[in-house]
Write a protein that holds these residues in place. Structure first.
Motif, PDB file in Angstrom:
ATOM      1  N   PHE A 155       8.270   9.344   2.841  1.00 52.60           N
ATOM      2  CA  PHE A 155       8.784   8.003   2.541  1.00 52.60           C
ATOM      3  C   PHE A 155       9.244   7.875   1.093  1.00 52.60           C
ATOM      4  N   ALA A 156       8.456   8.391   0.174  1.00 53.66           N
ATOM      5  CA  ALA A 156       8.789   8.230  -1.242  1.00 53.66           C
ATOM      6  C   ALA A 156      10.135   8.871  -1.564  1.00 53.66           C
TER       7      ALA A 156
ATOM      8  N   SER B 211       0.837  -1.198   0.000  1.00 52.68           N
ATOM      9  CA  SER B 211       0.000   0.000   0.000  1.00 52.68           C
ATOM     10  C   SER B 211       0.869   1.244   0.000  1.00 52.68           C
ATOM     11  N   ALA B 212       0.255   2.363  -0.362  1.00 54.33           N
ATOM     12  CA  ALA B 212       0.999   3.620  -0.419  1.00 54.33           C
ATOM     13  C   ALA B 212       1.352   4.089   0.980  1.00 54.33           C
ATOM     14  N   VAL B 213       2.568   4.596   1.137  1.00 57.44           N
ATOM     15  CA  VAL B 213       3.047   5.152   2.400  1.00 57.44           C
ATOM     16  C   VAL B 213       3.260   6.640   2.190  1.00 57.44           C
ATOM     17  N   ASP B 214       2.438   7.457   2.809  1.00 56.54           N
ATOM     18  CA  ASP B 214       2.480   8.897   2.559  1.00 56.54           C
ATOM     19  C   ASP B 214       3.099   9.697   3.701  1.00 56.54           C
TER      20      ASP B 214
ATOM     21  N   ALA C 205      27.632  -5.796  -3.605  1.00 60.11           N
ATOM     22  CA  ALA C 205      26.337  -5.936  -2.937  1.00 60.11           C
ATOM     23  C   ALA C 205      26.366  -5.176  -1.623  1.00 60.11           C
ATOM     24  N   ALA C 206      25.222  -4.596  -1.245  1.00 59.91           N
ATOM     25  CA  ALA C 206      25.120  -3.875   0.017  1.00 59.91           C
ATOM     26  C   ALA C 206      23.668  -3.719   0.409  1.00 59.91           C
ATOM     27  N   ALA C 207      23.428  -3.662   1.714  1.00 62.24           N
ATOM     28  CA  ALA C 207      22.111  -3.359   2.268  1.00 62.24           C
ATOM     29  C   ALA C 207      22.270  -2.161   3.189  1.00 62.24           C
ATOM     30  N   ALA C 208      21.235  -1.336   3.268  1.00 55.38           N
ATOM     31  CA  ALA C 208      21.309  -0.121   4.085  1.00 55.38           C
ATOM     32  C   ALA C 208      19.920   0.235   4.593  1.00 55.38           C
ATOM     33  N   ALA C 209      19.886   0.975   5.693  1.00 48.41           N
ATOM     34  CA  ALA C 209      18.622   1.438   6.274  1.00 48.41           C
ATOM     35  C   ALA C 209      18.778   2.913   6.637  1.00 48.41           C
ATOM     36  N   ARG C 210      17.746   3.717   6.311  1.00 49.42           N
ATOM     37  CA  ARG C 210      17.815   5.156   6.583  1.00 49.42           C
ATOM     38  C   ARG C 210      16.412   5.753   6.505  1.00 49.42           C
ATOM     39  N   ASP C 211      16.079   6.578   7.490  1.00 48.66           N
ATOM     40  CA  ASP C 211      14.816   7.321   7.490  1.00 48.66           C
ATOM     41  C   ASP C 211      13.607   6.414   7.280  1.00 48.66           C
ATOM     42  N   GLY C 212      13.627   5.246   7.938  1.00 51.12           N
ATOM     43  CA  GLY C 212      12.493   4.346   7.849  1.00 51.12           C
ATOM     44  C   GLY C 212      12.406   3.555   6.566  1.00 51.12           C
ATOM     45  N   VAL C 213      13.460   3.586   5.766  1.00 50.75           N
ATOM     46  CA  VAL C 213      13.503   2.837   4.507  1.00 50.75           C
ATOM     47  C   VAL C 213      14.609   1.779   4.597  1.00 50.75           C
ATOM     48  N   TYR C 214      14.294   0.577   4.174  1.00 50.11           N
ATOM     49  CA  TYR C 214      15.273  -0.504   4.115  1.00 50.11           C
ATOM     50  C   TYR C 214      15.474  -0.850   2.637  1.00 50.11           C
TER      51      TYR C 214
END
Length: 606
Positions: free
Chosen positions: A156-157, A149-152, A178-187
């Motif tokens: 987030f966008a 669902s949309a996250v407003d 390859a890398a994974a990161a998390a920031r401002d509620g985004v994975y």
């Protein structure tokens, strides 16, 4: 074989899950993309055997190495197979193997004997082909998968777009790509196939950024391509200790005011480009996550040949020097060329009418020819065009053409076993053109000079598909049909009736040449200055077919009944079929005496 393999793979998956402790991580086996080639491998049994071996090697490597990336190949098999598997950096150990097993089971169930297939799962990717593909990065068919669902809330966008952009910039510099990161509620995570290298990785991820840009504000988005994978989500899909600090890979190192200005300009241009691209991609934002079929990338798609620069091919052939000429014929002269990468090729020069229709037909036909892959057909590697002149680049065959070994400077060097292997190989190549390729290709000019021999004296048929490209004023016959006198079926030469039987007749004439060592249209040879077909017919009528056999052959190498018996050729072909364990093409087997196989009937003259 395939059902047994599928059952085994499913058992392995179930067993692995049963043995796993309760803390066993998620193998992320959700299917994202599944594609199978529209072409079946040939011979299918040999290809499936080679594929089984490569998949077994991949699984063993993934189980032992723990690195999450492996390639395997059976390049010398009768039907070669190449395969690659890669797990996400946060899907390791037994999770990786479980994901691989799930991908293998899906491919086996869906693709059967197709000569290529690819399954992309959340946790891994598995791909196989009949030709090497490991360095392919981005190819047509790359796409987005938007879900949730949309996250407003909380921007987030914007945060999702910013994080995937940083990953695209950093990952080509990260060890392992390859890398994974998390920031401002985004994975988010990004990964490239290790074999594509830093440059291929950067190129693929830029395409992925453009694709995934259409997903926000959806809560989950993915981008898939031949050489890379990208995902973002509002929920974590990897362990907390799997993240990578992107800052050190985003630093440009030495900076300058000039570099900042250039970077700003390029950044602005890129921003405007992405804005325009995002408007287009937003149309597709409502596509939800579901398995997709038919997107298979790489050699299994109907792609055009590689484009070469004309001046590079001109330099490779030393300006088409006569010393580099390998042969000449109705379709054009052929030159030996040495490319900059050290590869030796054969370059054929064609003259095509300078009309838009002729050029369009040429490009369409060459695209078709470039997708014909068979061990007994010469491979078209690429092409080039300059005005009315077209250049076709083929694989180089060191031993040249068959006619040189039958009645040229190397006459008498082929033994009986080699000759029969050539007959069988030609039959297989023609059967593929007639029955196994997705369209029927009639060669129309089968002759000994169009049969090339590789290092192991295995035959490869050349010039298939070119007959329709001849302009009327460049036909190598006085009549307006493609063919060579002495090899052409009477019904085609006289009435223009074109079918697969035209090639079958010509194939039979070449068989007679291989058996006798005599050229079909040469009357200067004894006995009695006869054409080869006339001589063979008289020998048949006098029950003396053994006299047809080339006198340079060692009589100890063959049995007289293989040539003198009316069913000799059929029995011998069946014997070889049993030895090689590959079915011979039925429409090229002689079910009757050899004279009937060549379209002769008792009492008829052709």
């Amino acid at each position: 074989m395939a059902p047994r393999f599928l059952l085994l793979a499913l058992v392995v998956v179930v067993a692995a899950s049963a043995w796993a402790p309760v803390t066993f991580a998620d193998p992320q086996a959700t299917l994202l993309n599944l594609g199978c080639s529209q072409y079946n491998a040939t011979p299918a049994s040999a290809f499936l055997a080679a594929l089984n071996a490569t998949l077994a090697d991949l699984r063993a490597n993934l189980s032992a190495a723990g690195g999450g990336f492996a390639t395997a190949a059976q390049p010398r098999a009768t039907a070669p197979a190449f395969a690659m598997a890669q797990c996400r950096p946060y899907v390791a150990g037994r999770d990786c193997v479980v994901c691989f097993d799930a991908a293998a089971a899906r491919l086996r169930a869906a693709c059967g004997a197709a000569n290529g297939g690819r399954a992309i799962l959340d946790g891994c990717v598995l791909r196989y082909e009949s030709a090497a593909f490991f360095d392919q990065s981005t190819l047509p068919g790359n796409t987005q998968l938007c879900n949730g669902s949309a996250v407003d809330v909380g921007g987030f966008a914007d945060a999702a777009r910013a994080l995937v952009a940083d990953l695209a910039a950093a990952v080509p510099r990260v060890p392992g790509l390859a890398a994974a990161a998390a920031r401002d509620g985004v994975y988010a995570a990004a990964q490239c196939v290790e074999a594509v290298g830093e440059g291929g990785c950067a190129q693929c991820l830029q395409v992925a950024v453009g694709n995934i840009d259409g997903c926000p504000p959806d809560s989950d988005g993915r981008a898939v391509d031949a050489g890379c994978f990208m995902r973002y989500s509002d929920r974590s899909f990897f362990p907390a200790n799997a993240t990578v600090d992107l800052a050190e890979y985003l630093r440009s190192g030495k900076s300058s005011h000039k570099g900042a200005i250039i970077g700003g300009i390029l950044g602005g241009i890129a921003f405007l480009f992405l804005v325009g691209l995002s408007i287009f991609l937003l149309i597709r934002r409502y596509r939800k996550l579901k398995p997709r079929r038919g997107d298979i990338l790489g050699a299994t798609e109907l792609q055009g040949p590689t484009s070469f620069y004309y001046h590079d091919l001109k330099a490779a052939t030393n300006n088409f020097n006569e010393k580099n000429k390998l042969g000449e014929g109705g379709f054009g002269d052929v030159y030996k060329g040495l490319l900059k990468n050290g590869k030796t090729v054969a370059v054929k020069r064609l003259i095509v009418m300078e009309t838009s229709r002729a050029k369009a037909e040429f490009e369409s036909e060459v695209k078709l020819i470039s997708n014909v892959h068979h061990r007994n057909l010469v491979r078209l590697l690429g092409c080039s065009r300059k005005g009315s002149e077209f250049l076709l680049v083929y694989e180089y065959m060191a031993n040249g053409s068959l006619d040189k070994f039958l009645f040229g400077e190397r006459r008498g060097t082929l033994n009986w076993r080699q000759r029969f292997s050539i007959i069988v190989g030609m039959a297989r190549g023609l059967a593929y053109l007639h029955q196994e390729f997705h369209v029927c290709i009639i060669h129309r000019d089968i002759k000994s000079s169009n049969v090339l021999l590789d290092d192991d004296f295995q035959p490869k048929i050349a010039d298939f598909g070119l007959a329709r490209l001849l302009p009327d004023d460049h036909s190598h016959l006085s009549t307006k049909f493609a063919g060579t006198l002495g090899y052409t079926a009477p019904e085609y030469a006289i009435h223009g009736q074109l079918s697969e039987k035209v090639d079958t007749y010509s194939f039979g004439v070449v068989v007679l040449e291989i058996l006798s060592g005599r050229k079909s249209n040469d009357t200067r040879l004894e006995p009695e200055t006869q054409y080869l077909l006339e001589w063979a017919w008289k020998l048949y009528e006098s029950d003396n077919l053994i006299a047809l056999v080339d006198d340079t052959l060692d009589p100890e190498e063959y049995k007289p009944e293989e040539s003198s018996s009316p069913q000799g050729p059929l029995l011998l072909m069946q014997q070889v079929e049993c030895e090689e364990k590959h079915p011979l093409p039925v429409h090229l087997l002689p079910p009757r005496p050899l004279y009937q196989f060549l379209s002769f009937q008792p009492g008829e003259r052709h």
